[in-house]
Design a protein around this motif. Sequence first.
Motif, PDB file in Angstrom:
ATOM      1  N   VAL A 168     -30.770 -18.271  35.558  1.00  0.00           N
ATOM      2  CA  VAL A 168     -31.941 -17.775  34.834  1.00  0.00           C
ATOM      3  C   VAL A 168     -32.798 -16.894  35.734  1.00  0.00           C
ATOM      4  O   VAL A 168     -33.063 -17.235  36.882  1.00  0.00           O
ATOM      5  N   LEU A 169     -33.202 -15.747  35.193  1.00  0.00           N
ATOM      6  CA  LEU A 169     -34.104 -14.865  35.950  1.00  0.00           C
ATOM      7  C   LEU A 169     -35.539 -15.214  35.601  1.00  0.00           C
ATOM      8  O   LEU A 169     -35.845 -15.502  34.443  1.00  0.00           O
ATOM      9  N   THR A 175     -31.182   0.967  36.079  1.00  0.00           N
ATOM     10  CA  THR A 175     -31.488   0.169  37.261  1.00  0.00           C
ATOM     11  C   THR A 175     -30.900  -1.223  37.071  1.00  0.00           C
ATOM     12  O   THR A 175     -31.298  -1.958  36.163  1.00  0.00           O
ATOM     13  N   HIS A 176     -29.943  -1.559  37.904  1.00  0.00           N
ATOM     14  CA  HIS A 176     -29.313  -2.873  37.788  1.00  0.00           C
ATOM     15  C   HIS A 176     -30.223  -3.950  38.352  1.00  0.00           C
ATOM     16  O   HIS A 176     -30.821  -3.779  39.411  1.00  0.00           O
ATOM     17  N   VAL A 177     -30.288  -5.062  37.626  1.00  0.00           N
ATOM     18  CA  VAL A 177     -31.145  -6.173  38.030  1.00  0.00           C
ATOM     19  C   VAL A 177     -30.817  -6.601  39.460  1.00  0.00           C
ATOM     20  O   VAL A 177     -31.708  -6.785  40.288  1.00  0.00           O
ATOM     21  N   ARG A 178     -29.530  -6.715  39.760  1.00  0.00           N
ATOM     22  CA  ARG A 178     -29.167  -7.285  41.071  1.00  0.00           C
ATOM     23  C   ARG A 178     -29.626  -6.384  42.226  1.00  0.00           C
ATOM     24  O   ARG A 178     -29.792  -6.837  43.337  1.00  0.00           O
ATOM     25  N   LYS A 179     -29.875  -5.100  41.941  1.00  0.00           N
ATOM     26  CA  LYS A 179     -30.310  -4.193  43.010  1.00  0.00           C
ATOM     27  C   LYS A 179     -31.792  -4.349  43.338  1.00  0.00           C
ATOM     28  O   LYS A 179     -32.225  -3.993  44.428  1.00  0.00           O
ATOM     29  N   ASN A 184     -36.192 -12.421  45.187  1.00  0.00           N
ATOM     30  CA  ASN A 184     -36.394 -13.867  45.100  1.00  0.00           C
ATOM     31  C   ASN A 184     -36.183 -14.360  43.667  1.00  0.00           C
ATOM     32  O   ASN A 184     -36.965 -15.159  43.154  1.00  0.00           O
ATOM     33  N   ASN A 185     -35.148 -13.837  43.033  1.00  0.00           N
ATOM     34  CA  ASN A 185     -34.811 -14.169  41.637  1.00  0.00           C
ATOM     35  C   ASN A 185     -35.924 -13.825  40.634  1.00  0.00           C
ATOM     36  O   ASN A 185     -35.952 -14.326  39.526  1.00  0.00           O
TER      37      ASN A 185
END
Lengths: 113, 246
Positions: free
Chosen positions: B11-12, B82-86, B90-91
């Motif tokens: 979960v983000l 824009t990719h979330v993982r980039k 800190n999550n």
Amino acid sequence: MLKPHRHHPLWFAFIVHRLSGVCLALFLPAHFYVLGLALNNGESLDRFLHWTEHPLLRWVEFGLVFCLAVHMFGGVRLLALEFMPWSPKQKTFAALAAALSLLVACLFLLRAT
Amino acid sequence: MARRLGLHQEVLQVNVWRGNASGGKHCHYEVPSLESQTILDVVTWIQRNLDPKLSYRFACRVGMCGTCAMMVNGKPRWTCRTHVRKVLDNNTLTIEPLRNLPVIKDLACDMSEFFDKWDRAQGRFHPSKTRSDDVVRIPPTSVHRTQVDAAIECINCAICYAACDVVQWNPDYLGPAALNRAWTLVNDVRDNNQTVRLRAVSSDAGCHNCHSHQSCTTYCPNEINPTASIAGLKRATAKATLSGKI
Ligand code: SF4
Ligand code: SF4
Ligand code: FES
């Protein structure tokens, strides 16, 4: 002040240029005042020069020389950026300006101590 | 909220600014983390699953239209690409409307001033020929054309405008995108409005305000370099002033 969008080397180069400029502007009136003493009050000048021999003052001078150098080299980079064909190496130039300024200030400190 | 996401789903933690021109605050949401997820996917997920009243803007979803820009963890981004993982920190993701533009509601800004400035920078093309004239042939390798190869790719997303501190300090400043546009036209040999344009871009709100700190260039998603364009304008206006043209 350090909002996330400002976290990049060229913004730091910009703020260093500004702050060094402010330091120099504050220093200059004092500098001219002391020069003025040389003309019309030799005794106070001697007292002042004696005071400046304090080791702590060496570090203040180191800071001043660094400000002067970084403002000058940074200024040259900006002039080149604005008046010469674009170079993509701005970060390298900014790092070079900082490194050169540190070198100049260190040399000054070595000579003065 | 977390219950709806299933037991093993990552979960983000997402904070989204909600409000309007008179103020607002961050609201917290939990969003399932997915493979290749973009920031726009996250915002859309929130709107479809948690809060249908969330307002935001997008159109193409492929980096063409320039409508989806937002502040993500304090930096302006085109959210559809824009990719979330980039950008995950800190999550956590903090998503806000673009800086330097008035908010209409939530993540949607009023872009009027941004586009008005394109006009004020003389960003319109003024043809020097009519339709009965021959087409002007511009060699792709000519100096004027190559100078603006990248600059003409602007998608009007206002990311550079949100990144620019001078826009914040001097709200009249035309800004990187409008000046970049003016630079493309200064190099357009077919345009016959050059003197007026050079005057406009060298006004009090013009190119000479730029501090060259390249925040615009750092964040432009299309790798355009407005700082270089503005430097070009500074040279062009200096030359025109010295030769008495403006
Ligand atoms: S380089 Fe100029 S236009 Fe770009 S962000 Fe800095 S001040 Fe703004
Ligand atoms: S110059 Fe880049 S960041 Fe600015 S509006 Fe155009 S595409 Fe967007
Ligand atoms: S939705 Fe069109 S550029 Fe992102």
